[in-house]
Design a protein around this motif. Structure first.
Motif, PDB file in Angstrom:
ATOM      1  N   ILE A  35      36.815  38.726 -16.621  1.00 53.65           N
ATOM      2  CA  ILE A  35      37.133  37.717 -15.613  1.00 53.65           C
ATOM      3  C   ILE A  35      35.881  36.920 -15.245  1.00 53.65           C
ATOM      4  CG2 ILE A  35      37.919  37.372 -13.235  1.00 53.65           C
ATOM      5  CD1 ILE A  35      39.901  39.711 -13.754  1.00 53.65           C
ATOM      6  N   ALA A  36      34.736  37.590 -15.152  1.00 56.18           N
ATOM      7  CA  ALA A  36      33.477  36.882 -14.868  1.00 56.18           C
ATOM      8  C   ALA A  36      33.168  35.880 -15.971  1.00 56.18           C
ATOM      9  CB  ALA A  36      32.338  37.891 -14.719  1.00 56.18           C
ATOM     10  N   ARG A 117      26.831  39.398  -8.940  1.00 55.89           N
ATOM     11  CA  ARG A 117      25.852  40.488  -9.018  1.00 55.89           C
ATOM     12  C   ARG A 117      24.981  40.366 -10.265  1.00 55.89           C
ATOM     13  NH1 ARG A 117      29.118  44.779  -9.573  1.00 55.89           N
ATOM     14  NH2 ARG A 117      29.683  44.626  -7.395  1.00 55.89           N
ATOM     15  N   HIS A 118      25.587  39.936 -11.371  1.00 56.46           N
ATOM     16  CA  HIS A 118      24.852  39.838 -12.635  1.00 56.46           C
ATOM     17  C   HIS A 118      24.319  38.426 -12.889  1.00 56.46           C
ATOM     18  CE1 HIS A 118      25.652  43.938 -13.894  1.00 56.46           C
ATOM     19  NE2 HIS A 118      26.849  43.781 -13.366  1.00 56.46           N
ATOM     20  N   GLN A 119      24.350  37.601 -11.856  1.00 53.28           N
ATOM     21  CA  GLN A 119      23.806  36.247 -11.901  1.00 53.28           C
ATOM     22  C   GLN A 119      24.384  35.403 -13.039  1.00 53.28           C
ATOM     23  OE1 GLN A 119      19.622  37.070 -11.937  1.00 53.28           O
ATOM     24  NE2 GLN A 119      19.590  37.516  -9.750  1.00 53.28           N
ATOM     25  N   VAL A 129      28.697  27.872  -9.276  1.00 50.85           N
ATOM     26  CA  VAL A 129      27.805  27.151 -10.171  1.00 50.85           C
ATOM     27  C   VAL A 129      27.377  28.115 -11.271  1.00 50.85           C
ATOM     28  CG1 VAL A 129      25.639  25.889 -10.343  1.00 50.85           C
ATOM     29  CG2 VAL A 129      27.005  25.736  -8.249  1.00 50.85           C
ATOM     30  N   PRO A 130      27.663  27.768 -12.526  1.00 52.54           N
ATOM     31  CA  PRO A 130      27.247  28.644 -13.617  1.00 52.54           C
ATOM     32  C   PRO A 130      25.726  28.655 -13.733  1.00 52.54           C
ATOM     33  CG  PRO A 130      28.134  26.601 -14.482  1.00 52.54           C
ATOM     34  CD  PRO A 130      28.322  26.560 -12.992  1.00 52.54           C
ATOM     35  N   GLN A 131      25.187  29.794 -14.031  1.00 53.60           N
ATOM     36  CA  GLN A 131      23.748  29.914 -14.197  1.00 53.60           C
ATOM     37  C   GLN A 131      23.391  29.613 -15.641  1.00 53.60           C
ATOM     38  OE1 GLN A 131      21.686  30.555 -11.317  1.00 53.60           O
ATOM     39  NE2 GLN A 131      23.696  29.758 -10.802  1.00 53.60           N
ATOM     40  N   ASN A 132      22.249  29.051 -15.839  1.00 42.15           N
ATOM     41  CA  ASN A 132      21.793  28.724 -17.192  1.00 42.15           C
ATOM     42  C   ASN A 132      21.262  29.976 -17.867  1.00 42.15           C
ATOM     43  OD1 ASN A 132      22.454  26.060 -16.866  1.00 42.15           O
ATOM     44  ND2 ASN A 132      20.452  25.519 -16.053  1.00 42.15           N
TER      45      ASN A 132
END
Length: 174
Positions: A35-36, A117-119, A129-132
């Motif tokens: 899901i993440a 939690r896992h950025q 916001v998706p992390q790069n």
């Protein structure tokens, strides 16, 4: 046996149980990491269409659309079809969506917590916001590939619509 939450909608109790206690197929489809990954894919596609992140509330639209095979198979392959048009052409999807969405609230929350939690995702003022950050290589599997491809499509598609309109068309409330 089903339970009735305060909303009055019934849902399968297996989804509300602890992850380790779920039947294997339910645990696989509602895995927080899956899901993440789905939400990150959708948020990334959304952000490419508009400069802001994907509204957090849309997580509760994206996952039920992408994880339900019947719904996923009925989705268009392009964003040129308007959401309203697609809903009018698929009344059975709309009829079943509120129950599916309600049943997935707990797994979506678990997936969101995993992503934060896992950025994988960052929460900024009610937007995701998706992390790069490079995601680990996802094992090749036709259904998994399909889910993630639909996640990208949904991100682009939902970016073309107002969040309140999306919820109204789907027959649910945030």
């Amino acid at each position: 046996m089903t339970t009735t939450p305060p909303t009055g909608q019934s849902h399968a109790p297996a989804i509300d149980t602890a992850f380790a206690e779920r039947p294997p197929i339910v645990a696989a489809m509602y895995n927080p990491a899956l899901i993440a990954c789905l939400l990150s894919t959708a948020a990334d596609a959304y952000k490419r269409q508009v400069s802001s992140g994907m509204p957090l509330a849309l997580s509760f639209i994206v996952a039920p659309l992408a994880l339900h095979r019947g719904t996923r198979d009925s989705l268009p392959t392009t964003t040129s079809i308007h959401l309203r048009t697609w809903m009018e052409r698929n009344p059975l999807v709309r009829a079943g969506f509120p129950d599916r969405a309600q049943a997935l609230v707990a797994p979506i929350r678990q997936g969101l917590r995993f992503a934060l939690r896992h950025q994988i995702l960052e929460l900024r003022a009610d937007t995701l916001v998706p992390q790069n950050r490079l995601l680990p290589k996802v094992p090749e599997h036709p259904e998994l590939d399909d889910i993630l491809c639909i996640g990208r499509l949904l991100g682009r598609w939902l970016a073309k619509n107002d969040t309140a309109t999306v919820f109204a068309l789907m027959g649910v409330a945030p």
